[in-house]
Write a protein that holds these residues in place. Structure first.
Motif, PDB file in Angstrom:
ATOM      1  N   GLU A   5     -69.132   5.086 -34.109  1.00 45.02           N
ATOM      2  CA  GLU A   5     -69.017   3.805 -35.057  1.00 45.02           C
ATOM      3  C   GLU A   5     -68.294   4.305 -36.221  1.00 45.02           C
ATOM      4  O   GLU A   5     -68.510   5.045 -36.729  1.00 45.02           O
ATOM      5  CB  GLU A   5     -70.482   3.575 -35.286  1.00 45.02           C
ATOM      6  CG  GLU A   5     -71.335   3.066 -34.343  1.00 45.02           C
ATOM      7  CD  GLU A   5     -72.719   2.703 -34.923  1.00 45.02           C
ATOM      8  OE1 GLU A   5     -72.897   2.386 -36.070  1.00 45.02           O
ATOM      9  OE2 GLU A   5     -73.745   3.017 -34.336  1.00 45.02           O
ATOM     10  N   ILE A   6     -67.052   3.435 -36.145  1.00 51.39           N
ATOM     11  CA  ILE A   6     -65.974   3.724 -37.045  1.00 51.39           C
ATOM     12  C   ILE A   6     -66.747   3.614 -38.369  1.00 51.39           C
ATOM     13  O   ILE A   6     -66.329   4.391 -39.428  1.00 51.39           O
ATOM     14  CB  ILE A   6     -64.678   3.065 -37.048  1.00 51.39           C
ATOM     15  CG1 ILE A   6     -63.473   3.734 -37.738  1.00 51.39           C
ATOM     16  CG2 ILE A   6     -64.686   1.436 -37.227  1.00 51.39           C
ATOM     17  CD1 ILE A   6     -63.303   4.925 -37.239  1.00 51.39           C
ATOM     18  N   GLU A   7     -67.518   2.651 -38.640  1.00 56.59           N
ATOM     19  CA  GLU A   7     -67.896   2.357 -39.928  1.00 56.59           C
ATOM     20  C   GLU A   7     -68.882   3.487 -40.503  1.00 56.59           C
ATOM     21  O   GLU A   7     -68.938   3.506 -41.592  1.00 56.59           O
ATOM     22  CB  GLU A   7     -68.914   0.942 -39.763  1.00 56.59           C
ATOM     23  CG  GLU A   7     -68.006  -0.329 -39.666  1.00 56.59           C
ATOM     24  CD  GLU A   7     -67.197  -0.537 -40.840  1.00 56.59           C
ATOM     25  OE1 GLU A   7     -67.286  -0.175 -41.920  1.00 56.59           O
ATOM     26  OE2 GLU A   7     -65.850  -1.244 -40.420  1.00 56.59           O
ATOM     27  N   GLU A  22     -56.725  -2.754 -40.896  1.00 58.86           N
ATOM     28  CA  GLU A  22     -55.836  -2.130 -39.885  1.00 58.86           C
ATOM     29  C   GLU A  22     -55.864  -0.432 -40.031  1.00 58.86           C
ATOM     30  O   GLU A  22     -55.546   0.238 -38.820  1.00 58.86           O
ATOM     31  CB  GLU A  22     -54.368  -2.573 -40.417  1.00 58.86           C
ATOM     32  CG  GLU A  22     -53.867  -2.355 -41.999  1.00 58.86           C
ATOM     33  CD  GLU A  22     -54.221  -3.314 -42.837  1.00 58.86           C
ATOM     34  OE1 GLU A  22     -53.737  -3.330 -43.932  1.00 58.86           O
ATOM     35  OE2 GLU A  22     -55.021  -4.210 -42.416  1.00 58.86           O
ATOM     36  N   GLU A  23     -56.144  -0.087 -41.014  1.00 59.54           N
ATOM     37  CA  GLU A  23     -56.260   1.404 -41.154  1.00 59.54           C
ATOM     38  C   GLU A  23     -57.547   1.736 -40.228  1.00 59.54           C
ATOM     39  O   GLU A  23     -57.458   2.810 -39.647  1.00 59.54           O
ATOM     40  CB  GLU A  23     -56.499   1.845 -42.594  1.00 59.54           C
ATOM     41  CG  GLU A  23     -55.508   1.877 -43.429  1.00 59.54           C
ATOM     42  CD  GLU A  23     -55.554   1.769 -44.751  1.00 59.54           C
ATOM     43  OE1 GLU A  23     -54.572   2.663 -45.505  1.00 59.54           O
ATOM     44  OE2 GLU A  23     -56.715   1.615 -45.679  1.00 59.54           O
ATOM     45  N   LYS A  24     -58.847   1.078 -40.344  1.00 61.99           N
ATOM     46  CA  LYS A  24     -59.707   1.296 -39.535  1.00 61.99           C
ATOM     47  C   LYS A  24     -59.267   1.349 -37.958  1.00 61.99           C
ATOM     48  O   LYS A  24     -59.972   2.182 -37.455  1.00 61.99           O
ATOM     49  CB  LYS A  24     -61.068   0.347 -39.816  1.00 61.99           C
ATOM     50  CG  LYS A  24     -61.658   0.634 -40.980  1.00 61.99           C
ATOM     51  CD  LYS A  24     -62.955  -0.421 -40.944  1.00 61.99           C
ATOM     52  CE  LYS A  24     -63.360  -0.254 -42.589  1.00 61.99           C
ATOM     53  NZ  LYS A  24     -64.564  -1.273 -42.798  1.00 61.99           N
ATOM     54  N   ASN A  25     -58.654   0.113 -37.795  1.00 63.76           N
ATOM     55  CA  ASN A  25     -58.137   0.346 -36.169  1.00 63.76           C
ATOM     56  C   ASN A  25     -57.335   1.426 -35.715  1.00 63.76           C
ATOM     57  O   ASN A  25     -57.691   2.059 -34.661  1.00 63.76           O
ATOM     58  CB  ASN A  25     -57.426  -0.810 -36.058  1.00 63.76           C
ATOM     59  CG  ASN A  25     -58.363  -2.243 -35.915  1.00 63.76           C
ATOM     60  OD1 ASN A  25     -59.630  -2.144 -35.609  1.00 63.76           O
ATOM     61  ND2 ASN A  25     -57.688  -3.395 -36.352  1.00 63.76           N
ATOM     62  N   LYS A  26     -56.504   1.941 -36.755  1.00 67.56           N
ATOM     63  CA  LYS A  26     -55.664   2.992 -36.360  1.00 67.56           C
ATOM     64  C   LYS A  26     -56.600   4.296 -36.315  1.00 67.56           C
ATOM     65  O   LYS A  26     -56.376   5.277 -35.385  1.00 67.56           O
ATOM     66  CB  LYS A  26     -54.535   3.252 -37.406  1.00 67.56           C
ATOM     67  CG  LYS A  26     -53.575   4.622 -37.347  1.00 67.56           C
ATOM     68  CD  LYS A  26     -52.565   4.485 -38.089  1.00 67.56           C
ATOM     69  CE  LYS A  26     -51.634   5.700 -38.023  1.00 67.56           C
ATOM     70  NZ  LYS A  26     -51.985   6.953 -37.193  1.00 67.56           N
ATOM     71  N   ARG A  52     -59.594   4.670 -35.434  1.00 73.46           N
ATOM     72  CA  ARG A  52     -60.466   4.522 -34.420  1.00 73.46           C
ATOM     73  C   ARG A  52     -59.518   4.776 -33.105  1.00 73.46           C
ATOM     74  O   ARG A  52     -60.193   5.721 -32.276  1.00 73.46           O
ATOM     75  CB  ARG A  52     -60.873   3.041 -33.949  1.00 73.46           C
ATOM     76  CG  ARG A  52     -61.649   2.892 -32.774  1.00 73.46           C
ATOM     77  CD  ARG A  52     -62.123   1.297 -32.630  1.00 73.46           C
ATOM     78  NE  ARG A  52     -63.181   0.907 -33.516  1.00 73.46           N
ATOM     79  CZ  ARG A  52     -63.119   0.272 -34.727  1.00 73.46           C
ATOM     80  NH1 ARG A  52     -62.024  -0.272 -34.782  1.00 73.46           N
ATOM     81  NH2 ARG A  52     -64.054  -0.256 -35.458  1.00 73.46           N
ATOM     82  N   LYS A  53     -58.305   4.358 -33.048  1.00 75.10           N
ATOM     83  CA  LYS A  53     -57.481   4.789 -31.909  1.00 75.10           C
ATOM     84  C   LYS A  53     -57.135   6.343 -31.887  1.00 75.10           C
ATOM     85  O   LYS A  53     -57.272   7.003 -31.087  1.00 75.10           O
ATOM     86  CB  LYS A  53     -56.298   4.099 -32.090  1.00 75.10           C
ATOM     87  CG  LYS A  53     -56.440   2.388 -31.740  1.00 75.10           C
ATOM     88  CD  LYS A  53     -55.075   1.794 -31.833  1.00 75.10           C
ATOM     89  CE  LYS A  53     -54.917   0.355 -31.333  1.00 75.10           C
ATOM     90  NZ  LYS A  53     -54.000  -0.104 -31.797  1.00 75.10           N
ATOM     91  N   ASP A  54     -57.105   6.911 -33.428  1.00 69.80           N
ATOM     92  CA  ASP A  54     -56.725   8.363 -33.348  1.00 69.80           C
ATOM     93  C   ASP A  54     -57.704   9.144 -32.974  1.00 69.80           C
ATOM     94  O   ASP A  54     -57.802  10.362 -32.078  1.00 69.80           O
ATOM     95  CB  ASP A  54     -56.248   8.659 -34.782  1.00 69.80           C
ATOM     96  CG  ASP A  54     -55.008   8.186 -35.075  1.00 69.80           C
ATOM     97  OD1 ASP A  54     -54.273   7.587 -34.148  1.00 69.80           O
ATOM     98  OD2 ASP A  54     -54.455   8.060 -36.376  1.00 69.80           O
ATOM     99  N   ILE A  55     -59.175   8.853 -33.407  1.00 67.34           N
ATOM    100  CA  ILE A  55     -60.240   9.482 -32.909  1.00 67.34           C
ATOM    101  C   ILE A  55     -60.401   9.421 -31.420  1.00 67.34           C
ATOM    102  O   ILE A  55     -61.166  10.316 -31.066  1.00 67.34           O
ATOM    103  CB  ILE A  55     -61.191   9.019 -33.780  1.00 67.34           C
ATOM    104  CG1 ILE A  55     -61.164   9.642 -35.361  1.00 67.34           C
ATOM    105  CG2 ILE A  55     -62.753   9.590 -33.332  1.00 67.34           C
ATOM    106  CD1 ILE A  55     -62.468   8.744 -36.221  1.00 67.34           C
ATOM    107  N   GLN A  56     -60.304   8.371 -30.975  1.00 68.21           N
ATOM    108  CA  GLN A  56     -60.448   8.046 -29.480  1.00 68.21           C
ATOM    109  C   GLN A  56     -59.600   9.014 -28.668  1.00 68.21           C
ATOM    110  O   GLN A  56     -59.928   9.549 -27.791  1.00 68.21           O
ATOM    111  CB  GLN A  56     -60.331   6.853 -28.858  1.00 68.21           C
ATOM    112  CG  GLN A  56     -61.410   5.683 -29.423  1.00 68.21           C
ATOM    113  CD  GLN A  56     -61.244   4.326 -28.904  1.00 68.21           C
ATOM    114  OE1 GLN A  56     -60.065   3.918 -29.135  1.00 68.21           O
ATOM    115  NE2 GLN A  56     -62.127   3.489 -28.715  1.00 68.21           N
TER     116      GLN A  56
END
Length: 95
Positions: free
Chosen positions: A4-6, A19-23, A25-29
C-alpha cells in the motif's frame, strides 16, 4: 508482491502529490519485480558471503611504548596547564 503506497508514505513521513505517488508505486513495483526475479536463481550450492573478495583482518599485538608527542604538542600551545591545553571559555552556563 502487494503493498500500500499510502502506508509506505505514512511510514517514511513524506508528503507526495498524486502523480509522485503513482511514480513511486511504479518504481517500487519495478524493484520488487527485480527482487522476485533474483529469488528464482538457484543459490543452494553457493556459500553466503559478506564481501566479494576473500579479505581477512590483519591483527598485530598491542604494545605500550613511551611517547613524548603530548609534551611536544603542549610546548607549541599558547597556554597550557600541566598536561592540559588552556583555552578561552566559549560556553556560558545559565541556570
Amino acid at each position: 508482491m502487494a503493498f500500500e503506497i499510502e502506508k509506505i508514505v505514512d511510514l517514511v513521513r513524506i508528503q507526495l502529490k498524486p502523480e509522485e505517488k503513482n511514480k513511486l508505486r511504479k518504481d517500487i513495483q519495478s524493484i520488487l519485480g527485480y527482487v522476485e526475479k533474483l529469488n528464482e536463481l538457484k543459490t543452494d550450492a553457493i556459500e553466503p558471503t559478506s564481501h566479494v573478495l576473500n579479505l581477512e583482518n590483519v591483527y598485530r599485538p598491542d604494545r605500550v611504548e613511551p611517547s613524548s608527542v603530548r609534551d611536544e604538542v603542549l610546548e607549541q600551545a599558547p597556554l597550557s596547564d600541566g598536561k592540559f591545553f588552556k583555552v578561552p571559555k566559549v560556553v556560558d552556563k545559565e541556570s
